[in-house]
Motif scaffolding. Structure first.
Motif: not given
Length: 331
Positions: A39, A42, A90-91, A94-95
């Motif tokens: 997180s 990101t 990535e969205r 979700r990896s």
């Protein structure tokens, strides 16, 4: 703080933020239980994207033209595109593995532009006559955005090859999503494979005289790994599917601009030739997936080849030889 000093601060800050993002993603992969690290990665990628956007905006204000006219500016524009495409990929996936492969490339581009290029190549200079056109924004921005999408898609394909370790894996998803026809094909293949294994399995004789089949142990991947593999394959396809039409539009816009500037739509300049090669490689990739139903290793190898071709088209031809597109670069 004047704009020149601000630019110097922003390019170093973007490199530092992207380097931190890379470390956070790698640590997140090494320590899966530390769920906060991805997180933070990101967030660092988002900050890096905004920092690069601010840098390009400052150069636009200072120079008075769209900031994609030399190598320094185009490198940061490409890094911005990769960070933007990373956030999209990535969205969708979700990896955390997406950031582990895209962050190092974005960081390396920023490092090359900031730490390797001489100061004379980092400053703003007046545009050469051929670049004083409204087509500069249309053609160059679309081409760099297409490169970014294609590079991200190719990186995910390379990650697919690494995760599968070169094994042929039958995926449940299809080129257009998780389709039932792929599941039917998979179930049929599994049934046929099981029947063949049973027919070839060694037999033993039980105490009562009946023959008993001994099924060979099957090598299986974990459900989590299969899910990751399927996600990488699907998101790689989607990113390349996004980058290919952008590449097509960019090439067409470049041909129109070339006719306006040089009186010819196509002159087989090294950059034009490699742009065509890039288009053909990814056209073959999409053709194989859509019409031939290719999945998994074979299209991933083709996409990995495209990763090299994009870099040759974008940077290699400007280093290795001169052409109509060489102004503002190395020669």
């Amino acid at each position: 703080m004047d704009l020149i000093a601000l630019q110097g601060w922003l390019d170093n800050a973007s490199f530092a933020v992207l380097f931190a993002a890379m470390l956070l993603y790698w640590c997140g992969v090494a320590f899966p239980r530390a769920t906060l690290l991805p997180s933070l990665g990101t967030g660092a990628m988002a900050v890096g994207n905004l920092t690069i956007a601010a840098l390009l905006g400052a150069r636009w204000i200072e120079g008075g033209y769209f900031p994609m006219s030399n190598l320094y500016e185009s490198l940061f524009a490409l890094a911005w595109g990769i960070t933007a495409m990373h956030l999209v990929a990535e969205r969708m996936s979700r990896s955390t593995l997406v950031g582990a492969v895209t962050a190092p490339v974005a960081m390396a581009i920023a490092a090359f532009a900031t730490l390797t290029l001489p100061g004379t190549m980092q400053g703003s200079e007046p545009l050469v006559p051929a670049l004083k056109s409204n087509w500069l924004m249309m053609h160059v921005s679309v081409m760099l955005l297409s490169y970014a999408a294609l590079l991200v898609g190719s990186l995910l394909a390379i990650a697919f090859l690494v995760v599968t370790r070169g094994q042929a894996v039958e995926l449940r998803g299809s080129s257009v999503g998780t389709g039932g026809f792929r599941n039917i094909k998979l179930h049929r293949a599994e049934h046929e494979a099981l029947a063949a294994a049973e027919s070839s399995a060694p037999q033993t004789v039980s105490p009562g005289g009946a023959a008993v089949l001994e099924k060979p142990a099957a090598v299986k991947l974990s459900p989590q790994r299969l899910t990751l593999i399927d996600t990488l394959d699907n998101i790689s396809y989607r990113m390349i599917g996004l980058g290919f039409p952008l590449l097509t539009i960019g090439i067409i816009a470049g041909a129109v601009w070339a006719n306006e500037a040089w009186g010819s739509y196509w002159s087989w300049d090294p950059k034009e030739t490699w742009a065509l090669i890039t288009w053909l490689v990814f056209a073959a990739y999409l053709h194989a997936r859509i019409t031939k139903g290719w999945q998994g290793r074979r299209p991933a190898i083709l996409a990995a080849t495209g990763f090299v071709v994009v870099w040759v088209c974008y940077l290699g031809v400007n280093i290795l030889g001169k052409g109509l597109h060489s102004y503002g670069w190395f020669f």
